[in-house]
Motif scaffolding. Structure first.
Motif, mmCIF file in Angstrom:
data_model
loop_
_atom_site.group_PDB
_atom_site.id
_atom_site.type_symbol
_atom_site.label_atom_id
_atom_site.label_comp_id
_atom_site.label_asym_id
_atom_site.label_seq_id
_atom_site.Cartn_x
_atom_site.Cartn_y
_atom_site.Cartn_z
ATOM 1 N N UNK A 194 -21.402 48.548 -60.973
ATOM 2 C CA UNK A 194 -21.319 49.790 -61.785
ATOM 3 C C UNK A 194 -20.212 50.528 -61.697
ATOM 4 N N UNK A 195 -19.499 51.139 -62.590
ATOM 5 C CA UNK A 195 -18.515 51.998 -62.394
ATOM 6 C C UNK A 195 -18.723 53.478 -63.031
ATOM 7 N N UNK A 196 -18.125 54.688 -62.403
ATOM 8 C CA UNK A 196 -18.448 55.927 -62.983
ATOM 9 C C UNK A 196 -16.908 56.425 -62.813
ATOM 10 N N UNK A 197 -16.319 57.109 -64.003
ATOM 11 C CA UNK A 197 -15.000 57.728 -63.527
ATOM 12 C C UNK A 197 -14.871 58.848 -64.610
ATOM 13 N N UNK A 198 -14.218 59.904 -64.000
ATOM 14 C CA UNK A 198 -13.750 60.840 -65.095
ATOM 15 C C UNK A 198 -12.194 61.113 -64.617
ATOM 16 N N UNK A 199 -11.415 61.179 -65.716
ATOM 17 C CA UNK A 199 -10.030 61.511 -65.585
ATOM 18 C C UNK A 199 -9.582 62.594 -65.062
ATOM 19 N N UNK A 200 -8.582 62.324 -63.869
ATOM 20 C CA UNK A 200 -8.216 63.498 -63.336
ATOM 21 C C UNK A 200 -9.079 64.113 -62.208
ATOM 22 N N UNK A 201 -10.310 63.270 -62.066
ATOM 23 C CA UNK A 201 -11.227 63.723 -61.075
ATOM 24 C C UNK A 201 -11.681 62.765 -60.156
ATOM 25 N N UNK A 202 -11.637 61.431 -60.418
ATOM 26 C CA UNK A 202 -12.133 60.611 -59.393
ATOM 27 C C UNK A 202 -13.022 59.328 -60.269
ATOM 28 N N UNK A 203 -12.856 58.388 -59.221
ATOM 29 C CA UNK A 203 -13.695 57.013 -59.772
ATOM 30 C C UNK A 203 -14.829 56.779 -58.485
ATOM 31 N N UNK A 204 -15.849 56.334 -58.794
ATOM 32 C CA UNK A 204 -16.763 55.546 -58.163
ATOM 33 C C UNK A 204 -17.353 54.224 -58.558
ATOM 34 N N UNK A 205 -16.997 53.257 -57.726
ATOM 35 C CA UNK A 205 -17.583 51.984 -57.801
ATOM 36 C C UNK A 205 -18.757 51.392 -56.866
ATOM 37 N N UNK A 206 -19.677 51.102 -57.581
ATOM 38 C CA UNK A 206 -20.908 50.595 -56.670
ATOM 39 C C UNK A 206 -21.229 49.199 -56.744
ATOM 40 N N UNK A 207 -21.237 48.599 -55.616
ATOM 41 C CA UNK A 207 -21.727 47.276 -55.867
ATOM 42 C C UNK A 207 -23.176 46.909 -55.142
ATOM 43 N N UNK A 208 -23.934 46.455 -55.815
ATOM 44 C CA UNK A 208 -25.527 46.378 -55.259
ATOM 45 C C UNK A 208 -25.838 44.811 -54.987
ATOM 46 N N UNK A 209 -25.783 44.662 -53.750
ATOM 47 C CA UNK A 209 -26.274 43.020 -53.244
ATOM 48 C C UNK A 209 -27.630 42.852 -53.010
ATOM 49 N N UNK A 210 -28.169 41.682 -53.393
ATOM 50 C CA UNK A 210 -29.483 41.506 -52.687
ATOM 51 C C UNK A 210 -29.815 41.171 -51.381
ATOM 52 N N UNK A 211 -30.633 41.704 -50.685
ATOM 53 C CA UNK A 211 -30.851 41.573 -49.332
ATOM 54 C C UNK A 211 -30.778 40.126 -48.636
ATOM 55 N N UNK A 212 -31.526 39.194 -49.553
ATOM 56 C CA UNK A 212 -31.418 37.741 -49.391
ATOM 57 C C UNK A 212 -30.652 36.950 -50.511
ATOM 58 N N UNK A 213 -29.757 36.337 -49.883
ATOM 59 C CA UNK A 213 -29.096 35.543 -50.957
ATOM 60 C C UNK A 213 -29.920 34.618 -51.937
ATOM 61 N N UNK A 214 -29.922 34.674 -53.236
ATOM 62 C CA UNK A 214 -30.677 33.882 -53.923
ATOM 63 C C UNK A 214 -30.785 32.372 -53.676
ATOM 64 N N UNK A 215 -31.795 31.669 -53.311
ATOM 65 C CA UNK A 215 -31.810 30.229 -52.873
ATOM 66 C C UNK A 215 -31.389 30.079 -51.736
#
Length: 449
Positions: free
Chosen positions: A418-439
Motif C-alpha cells: 500500500x502507498x500513501x503520498x502527498x506532493x512536497x510532503x512525503x511518501x509512506x509505503x507499507x508491506x504487510x507479510x503473513x506471519x506464516x508463509x502460505x503452504x
C-alpha cells in the motif's frame, strides 16, 4: 491467438453427433431387451406357478372321483372311468397291485387316497408340463423374440434420432431458444450464459495479452535506452583518452566518469537479473524464521553512509515482526524501499522505518519527508523503469527498477503493498507479510535458486 478465439464453434459436429446417436441407440436397445427378457422371465414364473396349482387341484378332484368309483363299483368301475392324461394305480392293503390304467407311462405329479378297506388309490398326471409346453411352442416363441428384437431396434433408433436431431439443430456459438423444443430451452439458456462468460474471459485475456505485450515492448525499449546511455558515456570518455584529446589534468576525471558509468551498468544489470528471478513462475524459496526489525537494522547500517552524505536521518521503531519467509527477498524489498526513501528525500529530511505485528500478519512501513508523488502517478510507480521525475532520478543514479523489485518480491511472498503520498510532503509505503508463509510446513523446506 485472436483467430482461434474468434472462430465460431458451430453446431454439433457430424462425427460426434453420430457417435452420440450410436450410444443412445445402444443404451435404449439394451434397456428394451432387458425389459423384454425380464417380462418373459416373470411371465414364465407366474405361468409355472399357475399351471402347478391347477394341476394339483385337478389331481385332487380326479383322485376323489376315482376313489368314489372304486368304493361303489370296484375294478370294473375304475376301468370304465375316463380321466384324460391320468394314470390310476390301485393296491390292496398288503401292497398287491390290483389295477394300473396306464402301465409304463411317466408320472409328472401324483396324489394318493386311502380307501375304507385299507387299499390305496394313486392318481398321477401324465400330461404336459410347462417345459414340454415351451418346447413344443419353440417356433412361435422364436418368432415373438425376433419380433421383439426388431421392434426394440426400430424404437431405439427413433428415440435416439429424436434426441440427437434437436441437439444438432442448435447453433452452439449463438444458441437461440426460439429454434429448439421446450425441453431443450434450459440447456440453450445455459449454453448462452456460458458463451457470454467465455467471451468476457477471452476479452479479458486479450486485454491482458495486449497489456503484457505493451509492457514487454516498453521494457525492451527502456532496457536498451538505459544500457545505451552509460555505454555512450563510457565509449566517449574512453575515446577521448585513447586519442589523446583529453588534457592530462582531465584524465583522472574522465576515468572516474567511466568508473561511475560502469558501476551504473552493473547496478542496472543486477536489478534486471533480480527482477527476472522474481518474475519466474514456481520459484523455489528458502524459508526460515526471521525478524523484520533485525533485517531493517542490517539495511539501515548498509545505507547509513549514503544517508549521511545526503544529510538524511534514518530511524527504526516498532516490534520484532517475527515471520517465516525468504530472508533474501525480504532484504531486497527493505533495501529498495529505504534506498528510495533516502534518495528522494531532501537535505535535513528523515526516513522512519516502522515494524508492527498482529496475530496473523506483520507490517513494515517506510515513511520519508521527501518530494512526494502526485496522486495521478501513484498507480504507475511500480512499473519497470517508470520515474515520476526523470531528470531528478538520473541525477540520483537510480535504475528505475527498485519499486518493481519491491512489487514482484511482495508478490512472491504473498505480501500486500500500500502507498500513501502527498506532493512536497512525503511518501509512506507499507508491506504487510503473513506471519506464516502460505503452504510452508517448516523452515528451509524448499531450496531457493
Amino acid at each position: 491467438m485472436r483467430a482461434a478465439i474468434g472462430r465460431a464453434p458451430g453446431i454439433l459436429p457430424g462425427e460426434r453427433g453420430a457417435l452420440l446417436k450410436q450410444r443412445l441407440f445402444k443404451s435404449i436397445f439394451l434397456v428394451a431387451m432387458a425389459v423384454f427378457l425380464m417380462s418373459v422371465a416373470v411371465f414364465t414364473a407366474l405361468l409355472s406357478i399357475h399351471m402347478n396349482e391347477v394341476s394339483r387341484q385337478n389331481l385332487h378332484n380326479e383322485a376323489a372321483l376315482a376313489a368314489a368309483a372304486a368304493e361303489h363299483g370296484g375294478v370294473e368301475a375304475l376301468e370304465s372311468l375316463t380321466l384324460p392324461d391320468c394314470r390310476i394305480q390301485w393296491t390292496d392293503a398288503s401292497g398287491v397291485l390290483l389295477l394300473d390304467t396306464a402301465p409304463g407311462e411317466a408320472d409328472r405329479t401324483q396324489t394318493a387316497v386311502e380307501l375304507s378297506d385299507g387299499s390305496t388309490l394313486t392318481v398321477s398326471n401324465t400330461g404336459y408340463t410347462l417345459s414340454h409346453l415351451l418346447l413344443q411352442s419353440f417356433t412361435p416363441l422364436l418368432f415373438v423374440a425376433v419380433l421383439a428384437v426388431g421392434l426394440s431396434a426400430v424404437l431405439a433408433s427413433r428415440a435416439a434420432r429424436s434426441v440427437t436431431e434437436p441437439l444438432n439443430r442448435i447453433d452452439f456459438s449463438r444458441p437461440d431458444e426460439r429454434d429448439v423444443e421446450d425441453e431443450l430451452k434450459p440447456v440453450v439458456r445455459r449454453l448462452a450464459a456460458q458463451n457470454r462468460q467465455i467471451r468476457r474471459q477471452m476479452e479479458d485475456l486479450n486485454a491482458e495479452h495486449d497489456r503484457q505485450d505493451r509492457l514487454r515492448r516498453e521494457f525492451t525499449a527502456n532496457v536498451s535506452h538505459e544500457l545505451k546511455t552509460p555505454l555512450t558515456s563510457i565509449i566517449g570518455f574512453a575515446e577521448l583518452i585513447r586519442d589523446g584529446l583529453a588534457r592530462p589534468e582531465d584524465v583522472g576525471r574522465f576515468a572516474g566518469k567511466i568508473c561511475d558509468e560502469g558501476k551504473r551498468l552493473m547496478d542496472l544489470v543486477g536489478d534486471i537479473l533480480r527482477l527476472s528471478r522474481l518474475e519466474e513462475r514456481g520459484q523455489m524459496l528458502s524459508l526460515e524464521p526471521l525478524s523484520l526489525y533485525q533485517e531493517a537494522e542490517l539495511v539501515i547500517d548498509q545505507l547509513a553512509g549514503e544517508a549521511r552524505r545526503r544529510q538524511v536521518t534514518i530511524s527504526l521503531a516498532g516490534s520484532r515482526g517475527e515471520i517465516v519467509s525468504s530472508r533474501k527477498i525480504v532484504a531486497e524489498i527493505l533495501h529498495n524501499l529505504v534506498d528510495n526513501a533516502v534518495k528522494y528525500n531532501r537535505p535535513g529530511g528523515t526516513v522512519t522505518v516502522s515494524v508492527s505485528e498482529g496475530e496473523d500478519e506483520a507490517a513494515l512501513s517506510v515513511e520519508d519527508t521527501g518530494i512526494g508523488i502526485p496522486q495521478e502517478e501513484l498507480p504507475r510507480i511500480f512499473e519497470r523503469f517508470y520515474r515520476v521525475d526523470k531528470s531528478h532520478s538520473r541525477e540520483l543514479g537510480g535504475t528505475g527498477l527498485g519499486l518493481s523489485i519491491v512489487k514482484h518480491g511482495a508478490a512472491c511472498l504473498g505480501a500486500k503493498l500500500s502507498v500513501e503520498s502527498t506532493l512536497d510532503v512525503g511518501t509512506t509505503i507499507t508491506v504487510t507479510f503473513l506471519r506464516e508463509f502460505p503452504g510452508a510446513d517448516a523452515p528451509n523446506k524448499t531450496p531457493e535458486k
